[in-house]
Design a protein around this motif. Sequence first.
Motif, short mmCIF file in Angstrom:
data_model
loop_
_atom_site.label_atom_id
_atom_site.label_comp_id
_atom_site.label_asym_id
_atom_site.label_seq_id
_atom_site.Cartn_x
_atom_site.Cartn_y
_atom_site.Cartn_z
N PRO A 183 0.84 -1.20 0.00
CA PRO A 183 0.00 0.00 0.00
C PRO A 183 0.88 1.25 0.00
O PRO A 183 1.96 1.25 0.60
CB PRO A 183 -0.81 -0.12 1.30
N MET A 206 0.77 13.33 2.03
CA MET A 206 -0.16 14.12 2.84
C MET A 206 -0.61 13.38 4.09
O MET A 206 -1.19 13.98 4.98
CB MET A 206 -1.38 14.48 2.01
N SER A 207 -0.36 12.06 4.13
CA SER A 207 -0.88 11.34 5.28
C SER A 207 -0.22 11.82 6.58
O SER A 207 -0.86 11.84 7.62
CB SER A 207 -0.76 9.83 5.10
N GLU A 258 3.64 17.85 6.42
CA GLU A 258 3.15 19.19 6.08
C GLU A 258 3.81 19.73 4.82
O GLU A 258 3.42 20.77 4.31
CB GLU A 258 3.37 20.15 7.25
N LYS A 292 5.60 28.22 5.51
CA LYS A 292 4.73 27.20 4.91
C LYS A 292 4.86 27.25 3.39
O LYS A 292 5.02 28.32 2.82
CB LYS A 292 3.27 27.45 5.29
N PHE A 327 -4.35 2.80 0.19
CA PHE A 327 -3.69 3.14 1.47
C PHE A 327 -4.66 3.66 2.52
O PHE A 327 -4.41 3.55 3.71
CB PHE A 327 -2.58 4.16 1.23
N LEU A 338 -4.83 3.83 7.32
CA LEU A 338 -4.36 4.98 8.08
C LEU A 338 -4.92 4.95 9.50
O LEU A 338 -6.13 4.75 9.68
CB LEU A 338 -4.79 6.28 7.38
N PRO A 339 -4.08 5.18 10.51
CA PRO A 339 -4.62 5.31 11.86
C PRO A 339 -5.61 6.49 11.90
O PRO A 339 -5.48 7.43 11.10
CB PRO A 339 -3.38 5.62 12.71
N ILE A 397 -4.33 10.03 11.69
CA ILE A 397 -3.70 10.30 10.39
C ILE A 397 -4.78 10.54 9.34
O ILE A 397 -4.70 11.49 8.56
CB ILE A 397 -2.79 9.11 9.99
N PHE A 437 -5.38 14.18 7.33
CA PHE A 437 -4.75 13.96 6.02
C PHE A 437 -4.73 15.26 5.22
O PHE A 437 -5.77 15.90 5.02
CB PHE A 437 -5.55 12.89 5.26
N GLY A 438 -3.53 15.66 4.79
CA GLY A 438 -3.40 16.88 3.99
C GLY A 438 -3.57 18.16 4.77
O GLY A 438 -3.57 19.25 4.20
N TRP A 458 -1.76 18.85 7.85
CA TRP A 458 -0.74 18.91 8.89
C TRP A 458 -0.12 20.30 8.90
O TRP A 458 0.06 20.93 7.86
CB TRP A 458 0.33 17.83 8.67
N ASP A 459 0.20 20.77 10.10
CA ASP A 459 0.72 22.12 10.25
C ASP A 459 2.25 22.10 10.40
O ASP A 459 2.96 22.77 9.67
CB ASP A 459 0.06 22.77 11.47
N HIS A 478 3.66 15.24 15.17
CA HIS A 478 3.08 16.02 14.09
C HIS A 478 1.81 16.69 14.60
O HIS A 478 0.96 16.02 15.19
CB HIS A 478 2.75 15.13 12.89
#
Lengths: 438, 381
Positions: free
Chosen positions: A105, A180-181, A184, A318, B26, B30-31, B34, B38-39, B41-42, B54
């Motif tokens: 995966p 992205m999982s 950042e 960022k 996937f 994912l936990p 997560i 997703f997408g 995150w700072d 994170h």
Amino acid sequence: MAKHKTPLLDQLESGPWPSFVSDIKQEAASRAKNEKGIDHQIAVDCPDDLLGVLEMSYNDGETHWKHGGIVGVFGYGGGVIGRYCDQPEMFPGVAHFHTVRVAQPMGMWYNTSFLRQLMDIWDLRGSGLTNMHGATGDIVLLGTSTPQLEEIFWEITHDMDVDLGGSGSNLRTPASCMGMSRCEYAMYDAQELCYNLTMEYQDELHRPAFPYKFKFKFDGCPNGCVAAIARSDMGFIGTFKGPIKINQETVAAYVGGEIAPNAGAHAGKDWGAFDIQAEVVDNCPSQCMSYEGGKLIMDHKECVRCMHCINTMPQALKIGDERGVSIMCGAKAPILDGPQMGSLLVPFIEADKDDDYQGIKDIIENVWDWWMDEGKNRERIGETMKRLGFAALAKAAGIAADPRHVQEPRHNPYISWKAEEVGGWDRDIAVYRERHQR
Amino acid sequence: MAFISSGYDPKKPMENRISDIGPRHFSEYLPPVIAKNFGKWDYHEILEPGVLCHTGESGDKAYTVRCGSARLITVTYIRELCDIADKYCGGHLRFTTRNNVEFILDDKQAALDLKAFLNEQKFDGGSFKFPVGGTGAGVTNIVHTQGWIHCHTPATDASGTVKATMDVVFDQFTDMKLPAPVRISMACCLNMCGAVHCSDIAILGIHRKPPLIDHEYLDNLCEIPLAVSACPTGAIRPSKIELGDKTYKTVAIKEERCMFCGNCYTMCPSLPLSDGEGDGIALMVGGKISNRMTQPAFSKVVVPFIPNEPPRWPTMTKVLKKILDTYAAEANKYERLGDWAGRIGWERFFEKCELEFSSHLIDDFRDPAYYTWRQTTQFKW
């Protein structure tokens, strides 16, 4: 009691790093004990024989594995690597010891029920040895016999809904970073693009039709955690156009020592107080920033997105908003014509899932058509590029020449002018002689 | 052993056959923390070696505990990983591209407890099972190939050289005291399944003797034209040989042209080239993949040959450690190994690392060689 004496390998059980020898021994013991009463479908003692054959190599300094024969599953030209021991009488448990590649995966996230189910199959039908993961990214199941191959394929497809990976002259199992999982910096959804293209090109993955192997890798940003620029025939690396977003208050917190620079990556040594001028501004490869009057100023147009400032102050800086992908083409290891890095083919393209990534697929298919026409047997696309020139690739891909394609312009004037660019090549010698005597 | 059928009928291979289904998506794995972030995150922090945090734009925090593992691992070991993931992480785990294992938790104390637990687990032989580390400015796990454990072309072992090396640099795995990350990679022949050509330090198996020719079998096992065309230097040509009263179609090799790449052996099993005396290791340094500060770079050969010395390759690990220690003591913060060597000059690099320079290290392979020679009067005494 071990089947073979392995005094050299035994020396690799000490020391702090996890010992593969200890692990194989615990597997050998577990199979011998067989508490679950499994009717092992290949030799129970194959881990012992694997240690035996490895010990032999440690003694004589030579491998004892032969070339793979043609083994595989019906209808596929890849996914299984045949492997035979060259001392089968001494080590019958590993006489036939084929590798099975299973599609991982994207981002290598798992749950334990998937792994346990796969391990149950591999306990029953294989050696109990694996690589997590192979260099290309697959789950690698190491060592089984020919009659088990179709059984394993049946069980992983029917019971686990998962397929074999690639091998041979085909599309190899694509791999992405975790994107992205949990990052950042991800500038596009590397996992989704990787998954989408893997599914789109299942035929190319399973049935060899290429001159040689072809690898896709997907890095969410130029930090390059899956090494797309070095290890893939076509690498997709996240990039952006918009300005880096700066939070000046947080920059001040870094300068004031309230936040550890580089996410704390240097905490093991005293490097002194954070010096934004020396550590960030002076290290910028395009010299596009300055720190004046307590403010970080960037000339965004000059930024080359190396990631250093963002990596160093991830809470303050960022990535920009207009995001997409750079496509690199032609990376490979040294065999045969020396090592190659991926060359920038597409500076920027959107990774547009709503359009099913059609723009990217058009480029891929143009490139493949060109390589399948022009490439020689066992020639990586990077070598075809070197032989025929970058411009030929770009033209085939439908990409207009751009100064971003080169590090610097050519050093020689041997330009392959075409007849149509110079008013044609047909001339009359008699007319020429009217102007020039013999 | 009684054959256990999966349901596959060899007489009807297409019946109920499933193919071309690819990997699982996937998102199934994912936990929850997560999947939720997703997408979004700072930022991230390394709280201590091997422990990452994170933070999402939502304010959620995901704590990751990273541990090293061999790449060659067993069903028993993977089930132990699963037991840990079930107990601490709701049944989720991931592997990194460098063979590390990551456990995701949503509580800081639980993450630190897990780190302590992982560091307590040992194999019967005494080594750590799940040493926590591999983050930040240090040495993380080595990516590598199969070697003598399962490959037909290796010039050395992979798992053994990696174990010997990681034992020697273990402190750099569990701490973060280097100027920048150091990525060590290992490939057991020039084919480089591990593609080590852009690594800070590359351990590379090399052959040094031309292939042997198994004349009596060659024509039966190989396509002669493929063997001939496999040679990048044109050293192989079709030939015939008389042995006893028989004439065999075979190949002849101009041995002085051989570059020991093994490509002919890949195409023709009757041209084996592994040799206990000839085979060994070359060390390459100064490559990188990241675009950070400087551009990606190839590794350079700095030690042309070190004999195979199983089981622990002491000469190789000693040279490698000397390079790593010299870099650690002298490079600037953020400076990768190759950037440091380039800044001080490679002549200085050889001096400081106490490496001998020989003609073997001057490139003579095709066009790229010219661009590695010095075309300036700027150099150091």
